[in-house]
Design a protein around this motif. Structure first.
Motif, PDB file in Angstrom:
ATOM      1  N   ILE A   4      15.654  28.765 -20.792  1.00 36.69           N
ATOM      2  CA  ILE A   4      16.756  27.723 -20.447  1.00 36.69           C
ATOM      3  C   ILE A   4      16.479  26.390 -20.761  1.00 36.69           C
ATOM      4  N   THR A  10      21.622  17.294 -22.691  1.00 37.58           N
ATOM      5  CA  THR A  10      22.150  18.715 -22.459  1.00 37.58           C
ATOM      6  C   THR A  10      23.652  18.805 -22.276  1.00 37.58           C
ATOM      7  N   ASN A  11      24.241  19.415 -22.354  1.00 32.27           N
ATOM      8  CA  ASN A  11      25.748  19.281 -22.573  1.00 32.27           C
ATOM      9  C   ASN A  11      26.035  20.615 -21.614  1.00 32.27           C
ATOM     10  N   HIS A  12      25.268  21.450 -22.012  1.00 30.37           N
ATOM     11  CA  HIS A  12      25.758  22.782 -22.010  1.00 30.37           C
ATOM     12  C   HIS A  12      25.495  23.427 -20.712  1.00 30.37           C
ATOM     13  N   CYS A  13      26.171  23.661 -19.572  1.00 30.76           N
ATOM     14  CA  CYS A  13      25.923  24.100 -18.327  1.00 30.76           C
ATOM     15  C   CYS A  13      26.008  26.398 -17.981  1.00 30.76           C
ATOM     16  N   TYR A  14      25.414  26.056 -16.823  1.00 32.11           N
ATOM     17  CA  TYR A  14      24.780  27.947 -16.717  1.00 32.11           C
ATOM     18  C   TYR A  14      25.216  27.619 -15.949  1.00 32.11           C
ATOM     19  N   HIS A 114      23.864  21.150 -14.143  1.00 34.52           N
ATOM     20  CA  HIS A 114      23.880  21.534 -15.167  1.00 34.52           C
ATOM     21  C   HIS A 114      23.437  23.316 -14.959  1.00 34.52           C
TER      22      HIS A 114
END
Length: 308
Positions: A4, A10-14, A114
């Motif tokens: 990751i 960064t926009n994506h979250c995990y 994130h």
């Protein structure tokens, strides 16, 4: 295993729950392994995956504009070692000037925003955020997740650290470096064509093109191993300028695989340094060099007999 990459944009979250350790982890030495063990314990406690949060590039590159920063291990090697030790996910923080300028609380919030962290593990001397103002105590205060601080791992000489290991490598103290790392110090590289001088002496060698990122060992002859195609072979290792027959301005890494004849051109090899045997020197004649290589071979076999 998942890699990751996170940055300030960064926009994506995990959403997968994780417990993570955080640091640079150069060498993945026994101190780092203590953080990993604690992370794995917490992952069992929370019934979730484990992660190692690290940085790319080296923070000193960003903070001080340093170039040609040398390391015990490459990022790829650190990731592979973490996976060997049981880590499920590698989180790479893009260490830009913008991230370096984050206040400690903003740095923590970036990670929490994130990653779905249940717990975070750090070393007692971990610092983060603008001017390194963040520390383990502030990490506890600004985070709403469990924060575990691991005490220093020490031996009779004191704290185990990357700096100590670097000093061992530079001075040829490979046995001590191995104890601190938990595994032998190694360099990986691709086999490139040489001038075949070793073959004419009865000791054919593979010449390795290695990354200039590595901390370089003391020049000389070493007992060690070569790992090729998941097989380990005894090796006579020479790191230096080859002053007798084939002087090179740049430091070369050459390995003679003992009692084995392999076609290695183009392959990636890992060379493990077990023991420094002698300094590199210039011989008066070709015959004197061959006599020394014969003696080196005997000495190295005896050394590896004892090591194994």
């Amino acid at each position: 295993m998942r890699i990751i990459t996170l940055g300030t944009d960064t926009n994506h979250c995990y959403f997968q729950p994780m417990c993570a350790c955080i640091g640079y982890f150069d060498g993945m030495h026994l101190g780092h392994q203590a953080l990993i063990r604690k992370t794995l314990e917490l992952s069992e406690k929370y019934h979730c995956e484990s992660a190692m949060i690290t940085f790319e590039p080296d923070p000193w590159v960003t903070l001080k504009g340093m170039k040609n920063v040398h390391h015990i291990s490459t990022m790829r090697e650190r990731m592979n070692r973490a996976i060997e030790l049981g880590i499920d996910n590698i989180v790479i923080l893009e260490f830009t000037k913008q991230l370096a300028d984050y206040e400690p609380e903003d740095f923590v919030h970036l990670i929490q925003r994130h990653l779905n962290l249940k717990a975070i593990v750090c070393g007692f001397d971990y610092h983060y955020g603008k001017q390194g103002k963040g520390n383990p105590e502030s990490l506890r205060e600004t985070s709403d997740i469990e924060t575990v601080v691991v005490d220093p791992v020490e031996d009779a000489k004191g704290k185990i650290s990357s700096t100590r290991i670097e000093d061992c490598i530079k001075n040829g103290r490979m046995e001590e470096a191995s104890k601190l790392l938990g595994i032998p110090f190694s360099i990986s590289g691709k086999v490139i064509p040489g001038n075949q001088k070793g073959s004419t002496l009865g000791y054919p060698t593979a010449n390795l093109a290695y990354s200039d990122e590595y901390i370089l060992p003391k020049q000389g002859v070493y007992a060690g191993y070569v790992i090729a195609n998941r097989q380990k072979y005894r090796a006579m290792i020479n790191f230096g300028h080859n002053p007798t027959l084939n002087f090179r301005q740049n430091l070369s890494l050459e390995v003679h695989i003992m009692n084995c004849d392999l076609d290695l051109y183009g392959r990636i090899l890992r060379v493990e340094f077990i023991k420094f045997m002698r300094d590199e020197k210039k011989f008066n004649s070709r015959n004197n060099l061959i006599l020394q290589l014969d003696q080196d071979s005997r000495n190295i076999n005896r050394t590896l007999d004892a090591y194994e």
